[in-house]
Design a protein around this motif. Structure first.
Motif, PDB file in Angstrom:
ATOM      1  N   GLU A  60       0.829  -1.196   0.000  1.00 28.90           N
ATOM      2  CA  GLU A  60       0.000   0.000   0.000  1.00 28.90           C
ATOM      3  C   GLU A  60       0.871   1.256   0.000  1.00 28.90           C
ATOM      4  O   GLU A  60       0.582   2.237  -0.696  1.00 28.90           O
ATOM      5  N   MET A  61       1.958   1.246   0.790  1.00 31.61           N
ATOM      6  CA  MET A  61       2.868   2.386   0.833  1.00 31.61           C
ATOM      7  C   MET A  61       3.511   2.617  -0.530  1.00 31.61           C
ATOM      8  O   MET A  61       3.656   3.756  -0.988  1.00 31.61           O
ATOM      9  N   LYS A  62       3.892   1.517  -1.194  1.00 30.29           N
ATOM     10  CA  LYS A  62       4.521   1.617  -2.507  1.00 30.29           C
ATOM     11  C   LYS A  62       3.549   2.181  -3.530  1.00 30.29           C
ATOM     12  O   LYS A  62       3.900   3.014  -4.379  1.00 30.29           O
ATOM     13  N   LYS A  63       2.285   1.732  -3.453  1.00 34.55           N
ATOM     14  CA  LYS A  63       1.266   2.238  -4.372  1.00 34.55           C
ATOM     15  C   LYS A  63       1.044   3.734  -4.171  1.00 34.55           C
ATOM     16  O   LYS A  63       0.957   4.499  -5.133  1.00 34.55           O
ATOM     17  N   ASP A  71       4.277  10.258  -6.976  1.00 37.90           N
ATOM     18  CA  ASP A  71       5.311  10.530  -7.976  1.00 37.90           C
ATOM     19  C   ASP A  71       4.695  10.874  -9.325  1.00 37.90           C
ATOM     20  O   ASP A  71       5.161  11.769 -10.023  1.00 37.90           O
ATOM     21  N   GLU A  72       3.637  10.133  -9.700  1.00 37.97           N
ATOM     22  CA  GLU A  72       2.979  10.382 -10.980  1.00 37.97           C
ATOM     23  C   GLU A  72       2.324  11.764 -11.014  1.00 37.97           C
ATOM     24  O   GLU A  72       2.361  12.462 -12.023  1.00 37.97           O
ATOM     25  N   ARG A 120      -6.764   9.270 -11.245  1.00 32.48           N
ATOM     26  CA  ARG A 120      -5.424   8.941 -10.759  1.00 32.48           C
ATOM     27  C   ARG A 120      -4.737   8.004 -11.748  1.00 32.48           C
ATOM     28  O   ARG A 120      -5.370   7.192 -12.398  1.00 32.48           O
ATOM     29  N   ILE A 121      -3.439   8.114 -11.828  1.00 33.93           N
ATOM     30  CA  ILE A 121      -2.656   7.226 -12.671  1.00 33.93           C
ATOM     31  C   ILE A 121      -1.922   6.252 -11.777  1.00 33.93           C
ATOM     32  O   ILE A 121      -1.176   6.652 -10.890  1.00 33.93           O
ATOM     33  N   GLU A 122      -2.163   4.984 -11.981  1.00 34.84           N
ATOM     34  CA  GLU A 122      -1.530   3.955 -11.149  1.00 34.84           C
ATOM     35  C   GLU A 122      -0.578   3.140 -12.013  1.00 34.84           C
ATOM     36  O   GLU A 122      -0.983   2.517 -12.992  1.00 34.84           O
ATOM     37  N   GLU A 123       0.693   3.188 -11.664  1.00 42.33           N
ATOM     38  CA  GLU A 123       1.699   2.478 -12.428  1.00 42.33           C
ATOM     39  C   GLU A 123       2.049   1.180 -11.728  1.00 42.33           C
ATOM     40  O   GLU A 123       2.325   1.173 -10.537  1.00 42.33           O
ATOM     41  N   ILE A 124       2.052   0.091 -12.471  1.00 37.59           N
ATOM     42  CA  ILE A 124       2.351  -1.221 -11.909  1.00 37.59           C
ATOM     43  C   ILE A 124       3.518  -1.816 -12.676  1.00 37.59           C
ATOM     44  O   ILE A 124       3.457  -1.960 -13.896  1.00 37.59           O
ATOM     45  N   GLU A 125       4.593  -2.125 -11.964  1.00 35.50           N
ATOM     46  CA  GLU A 125       5.750  -2.741 -12.605  1.00 35.50           C
ATOM     47  C   GLU A 125       5.360  -4.094 -13.184  1.00 35.50           C
ATOM     48  O   GLU A 125       4.534  -4.821 -12.625  1.00 35.50           O
ATOM     49  N   ILE A 164      -0.149  -8.328  -7.676  1.00 36.37           N
ATOM     50  CA  ILE A 164      -0.868  -7.185  -7.131  1.00 36.37           C
ATOM     51  C   ILE A 164      -2.257  -7.571  -6.639  1.00 36.37           C
ATOM     52  O   ILE A 164      -2.807  -6.957  -5.742  1.00 36.37           O
ATOM     53  N   GLU A 165      -2.850  -8.607  -7.208  1.00 37.59           N
ATOM     54  CA  GLU A 165      -4.150  -9.086  -6.743  1.00 37.59           C
ATOM     55  C   GLU A 165      -3.956  -9.988  -5.533  1.00 37.59           C
ATOM     56  O   GLU A 165      -3.185 -10.929  -5.578  1.00 37.59           O
ATOM     57  N   TRP A 166      -4.648  -9.703  -4.450  1.00 32.65           N
ATOM     58  CA  TRP A 166      -4.520 -10.529  -3.265  1.00 32.65           C
ATOM     59  C   TRP A 166      -5.895 -10.696  -2.646  1.00 32.65           C
ATOM     60  O   TRP A 166      -6.837 -10.012  -2.999  1.00 32.65           O
ATOM     61  N   GLY A 167      -5.985 -11.622  -1.713  1.00 31.92           N
ATOM     62  CA  GLY A 167      -7.251 -11.838  -1.027  1.00 31.92           C
ATOM     63  C   GLY A 167      -7.807 -13.234  -1.204  1.00 31.92           C
ATOM     64  O   GLY A 167      -8.859 -13.555  -0.665  1.00 31.92           O
TER      65      GLY A 167
END
Length: 304
Positions: free
Chosen positions: A140-143, A149-150, A177-182, A189-192
């Motif tokens: 969550e912190m990284k996101k 940054d974006e 919002r722009i969400e960048e995923i490496e 990234i999907e969890w649960g």
């Protein structure tokens, strides 16, 4: 019950060696208070034949564990010992099996009402699936950092930063919002999916009934109530919602109780230290400054 001659000498030192009520139970994996399964410090390379042989052994022990778990009457101790044996045999790269085995051990400990061991085993399962608390917080912190940054890039460059990074996927969210995923993180990234282990940990934490454990249980139940856990059956969702209503007042009561107990112990310690000087903690009063909201410590010679 196996006689002392039939049990290896090292097991005689284990205070719970008598749980081996079945002659067929795996003697190398007596349940212990330590629920963490030791994994090799360095990755091991197995040939396809070795991996298949170890997987076959692990699945066999898992099946035997399930048999003891659901027997009439059930033998949860023996079931746990088989699940542990399966963990020892399971190739470390087969994460899905490791996740399930730790969750099964947690279920066994819940049946035995050994709540702390159940919590630890469920945590092992969540850690193996990449869904434990610290891992999720870091994600969550990284996101959030990526989002910040974006936004900065967009402001500084005066344009959308959507293609500014190579080797990544950019997703435009509904609120702009722009969400960048490496690339290497897109799969994780999907969890649960491991909701059973989290639900078992929530129950084990709640049953320990301390301020800290109840707070942890409430956190788990809140996560389970989010829309990240779509496959949870209706009956379990009802359990989660009931817990979200039930726990907060109990948590507040337990918090006040433990704080009062802690302050009482500190007061007793303070009185012991101050007694040789003819003083007690009653000589010191905390006074709140209504303007600043801060506190000052006042001394009164008359208070005994």
């Amino acid at each position: 019950m196996a006689s002392s001659q039939e049990v290896p000498p090292n097991l005689l030192l284990n205070p719970r060696a008598n749980v081996l009520s079945s002659a067929s139970a795996p003697l190398s994996t007596v349940p212990s208070t330590n629920t963490t399964t030791t994994q090799p410090s360095t990755p091991i390379t197995l040939s396809p034949e070795e991996e298949q042989a170890r997987l076959t052994a692990a699945l066999s022990d898992k099946k035997l564990g399930n048999t003891h778990f659901t027997a009439t009457p059930p033998d949860y101790e023996i079931a746990i010992s088989y699940y542990r044996s399966a963990l020892e045999a399971c190739p470390p790269n087969l994460t899905e099996h490791i996740i399930i085995l730790h969750a099964n051990i947690a279920a066994g400990y819940i049946k035995l009402k050994r709540w702390k061991e159940a919590e630890d085993s469920a945590t092992n399962s969540l850690t193996a699936s990449g869904e434990d608390d610290e891992i999720l917080r870091l994600k969550e912190m990284k996101k959030r950092k990526k989002e910040e940054d974006e936004k900065k890039k967009s402001i500084e460059q005066g344009k959308d930063a959507a293609g500014s990074s190579t080797g990544s996927t950019v997703k435009d969210t509904s609120d702009g919002r722009i969400e960048e995923i490496e690339d290497e993180e897109e799969e994780s990234i999907e969890w649960g999916k491991n909701w059973k282990a989290r639900l078992r940990r929530a129950k084990a934490r709640e049953m320990q009934n301390t301020w800290q454990s109840l707070a942890g249980a409430l956190e788990d139940y809140k996560i389970l109530s989010s829309n990240r856990f779509q496959p949870i059956p209706t009956v379990d969702r009802k359990t989660i919602q009931q817990a979200l209503t039930r726990i907060p007042p109990i948590l507040e009561e337990k918090k006040n109780q433990e704080v009062a107990e802690m302050m009482g112990k500190l007061k007793g310690l303070g009185d012991t230290i101050l007694k040789p000087f003819g003083l007690s903690t009653n000589n010191f009063q905390m006074v709140k400054d209504e303007k600043s909201g801060g506190y000052s410590l006042n001394f009164s010679q008359n208070n005994k």
